[in-house]
Design a protein around this motif. Sequence first.
Motif, mmCIF file in Angstrom:
data_model
loop_
_atom_site.group_PDB
_atom_site.id
_atom_site.type_symbol
_atom_site.label_atom_id
_atom_site.label_comp_id
_atom_site.label_asym_id
_atom_site.label_seq_id
_atom_site.Cartn_x
_atom_site.Cartn_y
_atom_site.Cartn_z
ATOM 1 N N ALA A 13 16.776 -17.941 -13.004
ATOM 2 C CA ALA A 13 15.897 -18.290 -14.128
ATOM 3 C C ALA A 13 15.411 -17.021 -14.808
ATOM 4 N N CYS A 14 15.026 -16.023 -14.020
ATOM 5 C CA CYS A 14 14.551 -14.758 -14.587
ATOM 6 C C CYS A 14 15.657 -14.119 -15.428
ATOM 7 N N GLY A 15 16.874 -14.078 -14.863
ATOM 8 C CA GLY A 15 17.987 -13.439 -15.575
ATOM 9 C C GLY A 15 18.226 -14.084 -16.921
ATOM 10 N N LEU A 47 27.735 -18.324 -7.088
ATOM 11 C CA LEU A 47 28.980 -17.748 -6.576
ATOM 12 C C LEU A 47 28.821 -17.126 -5.195
ATOM 13 N N LEU A 48 27.726 -17.474 -4.477
ATOM 14 C CA LEU A 48 27.474 -16.859 -3.170
ATOM 15 C C LEU A 48 28.614 -17.047 -2.174
ATOM 16 N N GLY A 49 29.327 -18.163 -2.302
ATOM 17 C CA GLY A 49 30.447 -18.429 -1.388
ATOM 18 C C GLY A 49 31.409 -17.244 -1.341
ATOM 19 N N ALA A 107 8.750 -17.385 -11.357
ATOM 20 C CA ALA A 107 10.135 -17.890 -11.275
ATOM 21 C C ALA A 107 10.638 -17.628 -9.854
ATOM 22 N N THR A 108 9.918 -18.200 -8.898
ATOM 23 C CA THR A 108 10.167 -17.850 -7.492
ATOM 24 C C THR A 108 11.198 -18.762 -6.809
ATOM 25 N N GLY A 109 11.761 -19.725 -7.548
ATOM 26 C CA GLY A 109 12.871 -20.510 -7.022
ATOM 27 C C GLY A 109 12.517 -21.371 -5.823
ATOM 28 N N GLY A 281 12.152 -22.835 -13.663
ATOM 29 C CA GLY A 281 13.176 -22.782 -12.623
ATOM 30 C C GLY A 281 12.847 -23.734 -11.480
ATOM 31 N N GLU A 282 13.439 -23.466 -10.331
ATOM 32 C CA GLU A 282 13.331 -24.408 -9.211
ATOM 33 C C GLU A 282 11.937 -24.489 -8.604
ATOM 34 N N CYS A 283 11.048 -23.550 -8.957
ATOM 35 C CA CYS A 283 9.689 -23.621 -8.404
ATOM 36 C C CYS A 283 8.777 -24.487 -9.267
ATOM 37 N N ILE A 293 19.375 -27.552 -10.297
ATOM 38 C CA ILE A 293 20.643 -26.992 -10.787
ATOM 39 C C ILE A 293 20.345 -26.232 -12.078
ATOM 40 N N VAL A 294 21.325 -25.428 -12.537
ATOM 41 C CA VAL A 294 20.968 -24.507 -13.620
ATOM 42 C C VAL A 294 20.885 -25.099 -15.036
ATOM 43 N N PRO A 295 21.661 -26.132 -15.404
ATOM 44 C CA PRO A 295 21.569 -26.532 -16.830
ATOM 45 C C PRO A 295 20.136 -26.845 -17.304
ATOM 46 N N PRO A 296 19.319 -27.584 -16.544
ATOM 47 C CA PRO A 296 17.946 -27.801 -17.040
ATOM 48 C C PRO A 296 17.141 -26.504 -17.104
ATOM 49 N N LYS A 325 27.891 -30.881 -13.351
ATOM 50 C CA LYS A 325 29.352 -30.714 -13.294
ATOM 51 C C LYS A 325 29.603 -29.516 -12.396
ATOM 52 N N LEU A 326 30.251 -29.762 -11.294
ATOM 53 C CA LEU A 326 30.378 -28.722 -10.284
ATOM 54 C C LEU A 326 31.799 -28.640 -9.777
ATOM 55 N N LYS A 327 32.122 -27.486 -9.246
ATOM 56 C CA LYS A 327 33.347 -27.390 -8.457
ATOM 57 C C LYS A 327 32.849 -27.122 -7.055
HETATM 58 C C1 LIG Z 1 25.189 -21.451 -2.613
HETATM 59 C C2 LIG Z 1 24.598 -22.083 -3.831
HETATM 60 C C3 LIG Z 1 25.441 -22.719 -4.739
HETATM 61 C C4 LIG Z 1 24.909 -23.299 -5.894
HETATM 62 N N1 LIG Z 1 25.756 -23.907 -6.755
HETATM 63 C C5 LIG Z 1 25.280 -24.420 -7.915
HETATM 64 C C6 LIG Z 1 26.178 -24.986 -8.887
HETATM 65 O O1 LIG Z 1 27.391 -25.072 -8.693
HETATM 66 N N2 LIG Z 1 25.630 -25.432 -10.051
HETATM 67 C C7 LIG Z 1 24.294 -25.347 -10.318
HETATM 68 O O2 LIG Z 1 23.867 -25.737 -11.407
HETATM 69 N N3 LIG Z 1 23.435 -24.823 -9.410
HETATM 70 C C8 LIG Z 1 23.885 -24.370 -8.218
HETATM 71 N N4 LIG Z 1 23.023 -23.820 -7.300
HETATM 72 C C9 LIG Z 1 21.569 -23.838 -7.597
HETATM 73 C C10 LIG Z 1 21.173 -22.640 -8.454
HETATM 74 O O3 LIG Z 1 21.582 -21.457 -7.837
HETATM 75 C C11 LIG Z 1 19.640 -22.655 -8.627
HETATM 76 O O4 LIG Z 1 19.305 -23.805 -9.377
HETATM 77 C C12 LIG Z 1 19.111 -21.411 -9.346
HETATM 78 O O5 LIG Z 1 19.430 -20.246 -8.638
HETATM 79 C C13 LIG Z 1 17.590 -21.521 -9.489
HETATM 80 O O6 LIG Z 1 17.108 -20.376 -10.148
HETATM 81 P P1 LIG Z 1 15.627 -19.825 -9.871
HETATM 82 O O7 LIG Z 1 15.526 -18.531 -10.589
HETATM 83 O O8 LIG Z 1 14.656 -20.886 -10.124
HETATM 84 O O9 LIG Z 1 15.592 -19.538 -8.318
HETATM 85 P P2 LIG Z 1 16.375 -18.401 -7.505
HETATM 86 O O10 LIG Z 1 17.698 -18.144 -8.126
HETATM 87 O O11 LIG Z 1 16.318 -18.819 -6.085
HETATM 88 O O12 LIG Z 1 15.501 -17.096 -7.708
HETATM 89 C C14 LIG Z 1 14.199 -16.961 -7.225
HETATM 90 C C15 LIG Z 1 13.993 -15.498 -6.865
HETATM 91 O O13 LIG Z 1 12.607 -15.267 -6.682
HETATM 92 C C16 LIG Z 1 12.424 -14.406 -5.558
HETATM 93 N N5 LIG Z 1 11.059 -14.583 -5.060
HETATM 94 C C17 LIG Z 1 10.532 -15.673 -4.445
HETATM 95 N N6 LIG Z 1 9.218 -15.475 -4.165
HETATM 96 C C18 LIG Z 1 8.918 -14.230 -4.619
HETATM 97 C C19 LIG Z 1 7.728 -13.455 -4.629
HETATM 98 N N7 LIG Z 1 6.596 -13.937 -4.139
HETATM 99 N N8 LIG Z 1 7.774 -12.210 -5.146
HETATM 100 C C20 LIG Z 1 8.927 -11.713 -5.675
HETATM 101 N N9 LIG Z 1 10.093 -12.402 -5.700
HETATM 102 C C21 LIG Z 1 10.081 -13.649 -5.187
HETATM 103 C C22 LIG Z 1 13.490 -14.872 -4.589
HETATM 104 O O14 LIG Z 1 13.740 -13.894 -3.617
HETATM 105 C C23 LIG Z 1 14.667 -15.094 -5.566
HETATM 106 O O15 LIG Z 1 15.387 -13.903 -5.747
HETATM 107 C C24 LIG Z 1 23.508 -23.242 -6.129
HETATM 108 C C25 LIG Z 1 22.666 -22.612 -5.210
HETATM 109 C C26 LIG Z 1 23.199 -22.036 -4.077
HETATM 110 C C27 LIG Z 1 22.282 -21.352 -3.084
#
Ligand SMILES: Cc1cc2nc3c(=O)[nH]c(=O)nc-3n(C[C@H](O)[C@H](O)[C@H](O)COP(=O)(O)OP(=O)(O)OC[C@H]3O[C@@H](n4cnc5c(N)ncnc54)[C@H](O)[C@@H]3O)c2cc1C
Length: 470
Positions: A13-15, A47-49, A107-109, A281-283, A293-296, A325-327
Amino acid sequence: MKKRLAIIGNGMACGRLLDELFRRNAGLAFEVTVFGEESHGCYNRILLGRILTGGTAEEITTKPRGWYADRGVTFHSNTTVARLDPPTRTLFTTDGTAIPYDVAVIATGSAPFIPPLDNLTKPDGCPKEGAFVFRTVDDCQRIRAYARPASSAVVLGGGLLGLEAAKALSDLGIHVTIVHMPDWLMNLQVDRLGGEFVRKAVEKLGIFVRTGVAATGFIGTDKVEGVVLKTGEILPADLVVMAAGVRPRVAVAEASHIPVKRGIVVNDLLATASPGVFALGECAEHNGIVYGIVPPIWEQCEVLADVLTGANPTARYRGSKLYTKLKVAGVDVASMGAIEPKQDTDEVLQVLEERRGIYRKLIVRDGKLVGAILVGEGDTAAALARWFDRGDSLPANRLDLLCSGELSPASSDPEICNCHHVCQSTIVAAIETGHTTLPSLSSATQAGTGCGSCRGQLANLILKTAKSVA
Ligand SMILES: Cc1cc2nc3c(=O)[nH]c(=O)nc-3n(C[C@H](O)[C@H](O)[C@H](O)COP(=O)(O)OP(=O)(O)OC[C@H]3O[C@@H](n4cnc5c(N)ncnc54)[C@H](O)[C@@H]3O)c2cc1C
């Protein structure tokens, strides 16, 4: 004077938010500081896989350190934020450093959910050797270092993450069994029949699948030696990957007295109840929904960038229509809206091609598409998504259309990359100007850099267009 914008969490989300902000010249209005708990620049978590099978962090990194420096963004890696003090607009890191901000974005996911399991930890309270989660580059590097050829693994969870982990481990020559408590795989995205098609595709890869059964604990003293099932059966395992769901990371908000339900509660501006503090994001929880998932999340980033920069002060996030839509483990899966009929008058159309492993299902209400599942093919997903999104009335001969795959509502320019909304015409134009390899095409158009499920279509377009140009 520039405002100080602090982004907490350097994930996907941050990126994306940074991209959207700089597209709107945010550098003129903000001094941006990013706090990331991980040591890496922003990377594509989807792409962690690849890291599990031996790839490097650089391969999936979307923002190397230089990216931040080039744009004047201060990037604190290995830095965990503990809390905010909204009245004084001060942020505190876990080492006690206090940093002033004007606007903060949380955006702590999410964090992996660890199911209640007997014997999960060693007597000192640390997880047993051989027990892993699957969320970060570091997790994957640890699994990779521990995994030995011809060893055995159990993956707890048969959803998106579990299947990805299982495929990667199986690619390393490891004997893999997935244990999934619900009755079918990917039960959040597909119905029972769809789950059976996914299962067959996964089993074809040599992966064993146990559904409808819970794991209750581990055996082994210092390290994992097996998984105990509710039936009493023991599955021997040298390593276990726990991929049984995620939970929003809300600790920063809670410690800052910002209201949290399941996620951090935000309104249509992505604003929390605390002035100057936003979350996405996810938080974040919007209208009772936490998206996983990422589209929203991309839609949230666009709105927040519009709001913060003033590029469109009327921008509002009204929620996203669920379209996935996933692979997954090499299998195309698309799912949108309802996965089962809900009203007596709902029509259900299903087409099964057992040999080809293709399953298609549509749910139609009052002549409109309210749900769809596709397993084993992804080409018609974008067209279906348009019917679903627009709520247009479907043509009378929809079964013929479904079978022939020609579902597009008069679109001569289909969207190929749904993550970045890149249409065919943009891709063809880029190929015609010389971007004739996948990496070059992706960096020119961004297509294929999200979930990666359109990369096959991109390769086909390169072949077709290059031929017609020659
Ligand atoms: C293996 C895998 C496969 C996936 N495949 C798909 C897919 O095919 N399609 C799809 O749409 N989605 C997929 N997802 C889900 C997608 O990756 C997430 O929806 C997305 O990463 C969410 O983004 P985010 O920034 O909210 O959270 P994140 O990407 O988890 O980022 C949150 C970041 O915040 C950091 N953080 C947390 N707390 C703190 C704090 N207190 N201080 C500083 N930093 C902190 C964390 O360390 C992390 O780096 C997949 C996820 C995984 C793990």
